[in-house]
Design an enzyme around this catalytic site. Structure first.
Site, PDB file in Angstrom:
ATOM      1  N   ASN A  38       0.870  -1.175   0.000  1.00 39.87           N
ATOM      2  CA  ASN A  38       0.000   0.000   0.000  1.00 39.87           C
ATOM      3  C   ASN A  38       0.903   1.220   0.000  1.00 39.87           C
ATOM      4  O   ASN A  38       1.432   1.621   1.037  1.00 39.87           O
ATOM      5  CB  ASN A  38      -0.913  -0.013   1.221  1.00 39.87           C
ATOM      6  CG  ASN A  38      -1.884   1.171   1.259  1.00 39.87           C
ATOM      7  OD1 ASN A  38      -1.853   2.041   0.387  1.00 39.87           O
ATOM      8  ND2 ASN A  38      -2.724   1.210   2.270  1.00 39.87           N
TER       9      ASN A  38
ATOM     10  N   LYS B 229       3.297   0.966   3.215  1.00 42.57           N
ATOM     11  CA  LYS B 229       2.919  -0.110   4.123  1.00 42.57           C
ATOM     12  C   LYS B 229       2.998  -1.425   3.351  1.00 42.57           C
ATOM     13  O   LYS B 229       2.615  -1.487   2.181  1.00 42.57           O
ATOM     14  CB  LYS B 229       1.506   0.096   4.649  1.00 42.57           C
ATOM     15  CG  LYS B 229       1.323   1.356   5.483  1.00 42.57           C
ATOM     16  CD  LYS B 229      -0.126   1.509   5.909  1.00 42.57           C
ATOM     17  CE  LYS B 229      -0.333   2.800   6.676  1.00 42.57           C
ATOM     18  NZ  LYS B 229      -1.751   2.987   7.066  1.00 42.57           N
TER      19      LYS B 229
ATOM     20  N   ARG C 150      -2.505  -2.223  -3.492  1.00 39.69           N
ATOM     21  CA  ARG C 150      -3.761  -1.516  -3.239  1.00 39.69           C
ATOM     22  C   ARG C 150      -3.771  -0.249  -4.091  1.00 39.69           C
ATOM     23  O   ARG C 150      -2.845   0.571  -4.030  1.00 39.69           O
ATOM     24  CB  ARG C 150      -3.883  -1.134  -1.762  1.00 39.69           C
ATOM     25  CG  ARG C 150      -5.196  -0.417  -1.464  1.00 39.69           C
ATOM     26  CD  ARG C 150      -5.190   0.236  -0.102  1.00 39.69           C
ATOM     27  NE  ARG C 150      -6.461   0.900   0.150  1.00 39.69           N
ATOM     28  CZ  ARG C 150      -6.644   1.861   1.047  1.00 39.69           C
ATOM     29  NH1 ARG C 150      -5.620   2.288   1.768  1.00 39.69           N
ATOM     30  NH2 ARG C 150      -7.818   2.399   1.226  1.00 39.69           N
TER      31      ARG C 150
ATOM     32  N   HIS D 177     -12.905   2.258   0.261  1.00 41.13           N
ATOM     33  CA  HIS D 177     -12.803   1.220   1.298  1.00 41.13           C
ATOM     34  C   HIS D 177     -13.515  -0.053   0.851  1.00 41.13           C
ATOM     35  O   HIS D 177     -13.920  -0.875   1.680  1.00 41.13           O
ATOM     36  CB  HIS D 177     -13.416   1.685   2.637  1.00 41.13           C
ATOM     37  CG  HIS D 177     -12.703   2.809   3.299  1.00 41.13           C
ATOM     38  ND1 HIS D 177     -13.357   3.790   4.023  1.00 41.13           N
ATOM     39  CD2 HIS D 177     -11.385   3.134   3.351  1.00 41.13           C
ATOM     40  CE1 HIS D 177     -12.479   4.644   4.494  1.00 41.13           C
ATOM     41  NE2 HIS D 177     -11.271   4.272   4.099  1.00 41.13           N
TER      42      HIS D 177
ATOM     43  N   GLY E  76     -12.508   4.511  10.726  1.00 40.23           N
ATOM     44  CA  GLY E  76     -11.099   4.687  11.041  1.00 40.23           C
ATOM     45  C   GLY E  76     -10.775   6.162  10.901  1.00 40.23           C
ATOM     46  O   GLY E  76     -11.647   7.014  11.043  1.00 40.23           O
ATOM     47  N   ASN E  77      -9.515   6.496  10.610  1.00 40.05           N
ATOM     48  CA  ASN E  77      -9.195   7.892  10.323  1.00 40.05           C
ATOM     49  C   ASN E  77      -9.959   8.352   9.086  1.00 40.05           C
ATOM     50  O   ASN E  77     -10.451   9.468   9.009  1.00 40.05           O
ATOM     51  CB  ASN E  77      -7.691   8.059  10.123  1.00 40.05           C
ATOM     52  CG  ASN E  77      -7.285   9.521  10.139  1.00 40.05           C
ATOM     53  OD1 ASN E  77      -7.670  10.273  11.024  1.00 40.05           O
ATOM     54  ND2 ASN E  77      -6.526   9.943   9.147  1.00 40.05           N
ATOM     55  N   GLY E  78     -10.063   7.448   8.100  1.00 40.81           N
ATOM     56  CA  GLY E  78     -11.025   7.602   7.033  1.00 40.81           C
ATOM     57  C   GLY E  78     -12.243   6.777   7.401  1.00 40.81           C
ATOM     58  O   GLY E  78     -12.118   5.719   8.021  1.00 40.81           O
TER      59      GLY E  78
ATOM     60  N   ARG F  45     -10.870  14.800   7.467  1.00 42.23           N
ATOM     61  CA  ARG F  45     -11.742  15.209   6.355  1.00 42.23           C
ATOM     62  C   ARG F  45     -13.098  15.640   6.892  1.00 42.23           C
ATOM     63  O   ARG F  45     -13.609  15.074   7.845  1.00 42.23           O
ATOM     64  CB  ARG F  45     -11.927  14.058   5.361  1.00 42.23           C
ATOM     65  CG  ARG F  45     -10.647  13.597   4.705  1.00 42.23           C
ATOM     66  CD  ARG F  45     -10.925  12.444   3.762  1.00 42.23           C
ATOM     67  NE  ARG F  45      -9.693  11.782   3.350  1.00 42.23           N
ATOM     68  CZ  ARG F  45      -9.546  10.479   3.219  1.00 42.23           C
ATOM     69  NH1 ARG F  45     -10.572   9.668   3.459  1.00 42.23           N
ATOM     70  NH2 ARG F  45      -8.397   9.954   2.848  1.00 42.23           N
TER      71      ARG F  45
ATOM     72  N   ASP G 101      -7.422  11.685  17.005  1.00 38.91           N
ATOM     73  CA  ASP G 101      -7.313  10.440  17.756  1.00 38.91           C
ATOM     74  C   ASP G 101      -8.458  10.395  18.769  1.00 38.91           C
ATOM     75  O   ASP G 101      -8.551  11.245  19.667  1.00 38.91           O
ATOM     76  CB  ASP G 101      -5.964  10.382  18.481  1.00 38.91           C
ATOM     77  CG  ASP G 101      -5.690   9.028  19.119  1.00 38.91           C
ATOM     78  OD1 ASP G 101      -6.631   8.429  19.682  1.00 38.91           O
ATOM     79  OD2 ASP G 101      -4.532   8.571  19.064  1.00 38.91           O
ATOM     80  N   PHE G 102      -9.339   9.384  18.648  1.00 40.62           N
ATOM     81  CA  PHE G 102     -10.507   9.327  19.524  1.00 40.62           C
ATOM     82  C   PHE G 102     -10.132   9.107  20.989  1.00 40.62           C
ATOM     83  O   PHE G 102     -10.895   9.479  21.881  1.00 40.62           O
ATOM     84  CB  PHE G 102     -11.480   8.255  19.037  1.00 40.62           C
ATOM     85  CG  PHE G 102     -12.470   8.771  18.029  1.00 40.62           C
ATOM     86  CD1 PHE G 102     -13.772   9.051  18.403  1.00 40.62           C
ATOM     87  CD2 PHE G 102     -12.089   8.994  16.720  1.00 40.62           C
ATOM     88  CE1 PHE G 102     -14.686   9.552  17.496  1.00 40.62           C
ATOM     89  CE2 PHE G 102     -12.993   9.488  15.802  1.00 40.62           C
ATOM     90  CZ  PHE G 102     -14.306   9.764  16.180  1.00 40.62           C
TER      91      PHE G 102
ATOM     92  N   GLY H 121     -14.150   1.913  14.936  1.00 38.75           N
ATOM     93  CA  GLY H 121     -15.307   1.032  15.039  1.00 38.75           C
ATOM     94  C   GLY H 121     -15.051  -0.197  15.879  1.00 38.75           C
ATOM     95  O   GLY H 121     -15.933  -0.668  16.608  1.00 38.75           O
TER      96      GLY H 121
ATOM     97  N   ASN I 122     -12.702  -0.458  18.321  1.00 40.06           N
ATOM     98  CA  ASN I 122     -12.079  -0.230  19.627  1.00 40.06           C
ATOM     99  C   ASN I 122     -12.761   0.811  20.506  1.00 40.06           C
ATOM    100  O   ASN I 122     -12.298   1.044  21.624  1.00 40.06           O
ATOM    101  CB  ASN I 122     -10.616   0.186  19.428  1.00 40.06           C
ATOM    102  CG  ASN I 122      -9.795  -0.915  18.793  1.00 40.06           C
ATOM    103  OD1 ASN I 122      -9.604  -1.971  19.372  1.00 40.06           O
ATOM    104  ND2 ASN I 122      -9.316  -0.672  17.572  1.00 40.06           N
TER     105      ASN I 122
ATOM    106  N   GLU J  57      -7.764  -5.745   5.395  1.00 40.82           N
ATOM    107  CA  GLU J  57      -7.704  -5.425   3.972  1.00 40.82           C
ATOM    108  C   GLU J  57      -6.529  -6.112   3.283  1.00 40.82           C
ATOM    109  O   GLU J  57      -6.616  -6.490   2.116  1.00 40.82           O
ATOM    110  CB  GLU J  57      -7.622  -3.904   3.797  1.00 40.82           C
ATOM    111  CG  GLU J  57      -8.879  -3.180   4.240  1.00 40.82           C
ATOM    112  CD  GLU J  57      -8.759  -1.675   4.168  1.00 40.82           C
ATOM    113  OE1 GLU J  57      -9.049  -1.116   3.104  1.00 40.82           O
ATOM    114  OE2 GLU J  57      -8.371  -1.068   5.190  1.00 40.82           O
TER     115      GLU J  57
END
Length: 398
Positions: A8, A15, A92, A181, A211-213, A242, A283-284, A333, A335, A385
């Site tokens: 990726n 990654k 990806r 996604h 996620g972050n996206g 975003r 960051d949540f 989602g 965690n 993924e």
């Protein structure tokens, strides 16, 4: 045992994982790695192998140097691409336009076509192409396969895919809802269907990839009928950086009244908005701590996020008519029990009954977090993924 090298490639990072396509969703890959801060003075390389983490701080001027350094370190650890039985390389790719709806072997013709699609994903496809070209040069004897984020949503109904603008412009400039996604949403659908005795064709579900996206999808009988991201990954849910869906007139206002350039607005909405723009952090874990510390900005950010999430969730429930399952996945989602509870609050009359104890104590693998008598089952489903890409690549190259 044969493996797939999954890559990726981003604008400033690479990654990668070496994956056994027959592995389970929660199995640890043989190798995972990250090359980060490409082009900066102080970059880094991290590789995880056999339960150990190997970290290096170094300057990585470009993607070629990043791949070479990563492969050299893998060789040193005895798990390099030429030392293992690597069957293929999976890449990806964010945007396949209307051209690519299935995994494809990457050759010069395909790469040339991907370049033509850059206007549809100017922030993502150029980096994906860089990764493809460098990896093909370094590993010329392996088949390279492109797997597209947009593929899963390529058959959306026209009523969901078409934007209400002039037909000639839509058709000439390929303006439509593509969705993103898709690899994750398709993987979650497969994992979710294993929880039911009925075939996929009889199940309706909603997936919330947070996620972050972040994106959502509504799936009827195994086929997606709607998704929250649009022509670009900017539309839909509030995300880490975003903005998600906003009044398009805001863009004109920022240009005319504030004096921001088009590039400046692009950067604002993609990099400096969302939770980061509202609360100062994407960051949540920070968001929840800031709320405990009394931050009104953080509370507002969470409220805005949940409101938009419930707005889309409600619309998908109406579109599907009957919802057999709702799945939460991706970093937030999977965690964040607080967010899951807020997202599903007061939906008992709509057939959604959350079990608070199950929601607070989610373990590994697919976890049911609704009550046993809930008409709509609610699950936390870990996404993978890289495994999904490896499986698609393995099926294509045999």
């Amino acid at each position: 045992m044969s493996y797939v090298l999954v890559i990726n490639s981003g604008s400033s990072s690479i990654k990668f994982q070496i994956v056994d396509p027959s592995a389970g969703a929660t199995d640890t890959p043989l190798v995972s790695g990250l090359v980060e801060k490409i082009g900066e003075f102080r970059g880094g390389l991290t590789i995880k192998h056999n339960g150990e983490k190997h970290e290096h701080v170094l300057t990585i001027p470009n993607h070629t140097a990043g791949f070479k350094r990563a492969f050299a370190e893998l060789d040193r650890l005895g798990c390099g691409p030429t030392q293992l039985d690597i069957n293929a390389v999976g890449h990806r790719i964010v945007h396949g336009g209307t051209i690519f709806s299935e995994p494809v072997l990457l050759d010069e013709t395909v790469v040339s076509t991907l370049r033509e699609l850059i206007p549809l994903a100017p922030l993502h496809n150029p980096a994906n192409i860089d990764g493809i070209e460098v990896a093909r040069r370094l590993l010329p004897n392996l088949p390279h396969v492109g797997v597209f984020d947009t593929a899963y949503f390529s058959d959306l109904p026209d009523s969901a895919a078409v934007y209400a603008i002039e037909k000639s412009l839509r058709e000439e400039y390929h303006i439509r809802r593509y969705g993103f996604h898709g690899t994750s949403h398709e993987f979650i659908a497969g994992e979710l269907h294993k929880q039911f005795d009925q075939p996929a064709e009889e199940i309706n579900h909603i997936t919330l990839h947070l996620g972050n996206g972040a994106s959502a999808s509504a799936v009827r009988g195994g086929k997606p009928i709607d998704t929250s991201m649009g022509m670009t990954p900017l539309e839909g849910l509030v995300m880490g950086t975003r903005c998600g869906s906003i009044d398009p007139g805001i863009i004109f206002h920022l240009y005319r009244e504030v004096g921001l350039s088009i590039d400046g607005i692009d950067k604002l909405l993609n990099k400096r908005s969302g939770m980061k723009g509202l609360a100062g952090s994407n960051d949540f874990r920070d968001i929840h701590q800031m709320i405990k510390d009394g931050s009104q900005d953080a509370q507002l950010a969470l409220d805005v996020y949940v409101t938009q999430l419930r707005r889309i969730l409600g619309s998908y429930m109406i579109q599907l008519g009957r919802v057999d399952a709702i799945a939460f996945t991706a970093g937030v989602g999977e965690n964040d029990p607080v967010l899951r509870r807020l997202a599903l609050a007061d939906l008992e009359n709509f057939g959604v009954k959350l079990d608070d104890s199950r929601n607070e104590s989610v373990g590994e693998g697919v976890q049911l977090i609704s009550t046993d008598d809930s008409p709509t089952r609610v699950y936390v489903v870990p996404t993978n993924e890289e495994l999904a890409i490896a499986q698609k690549v393995d099926r294509l190259v045999g």
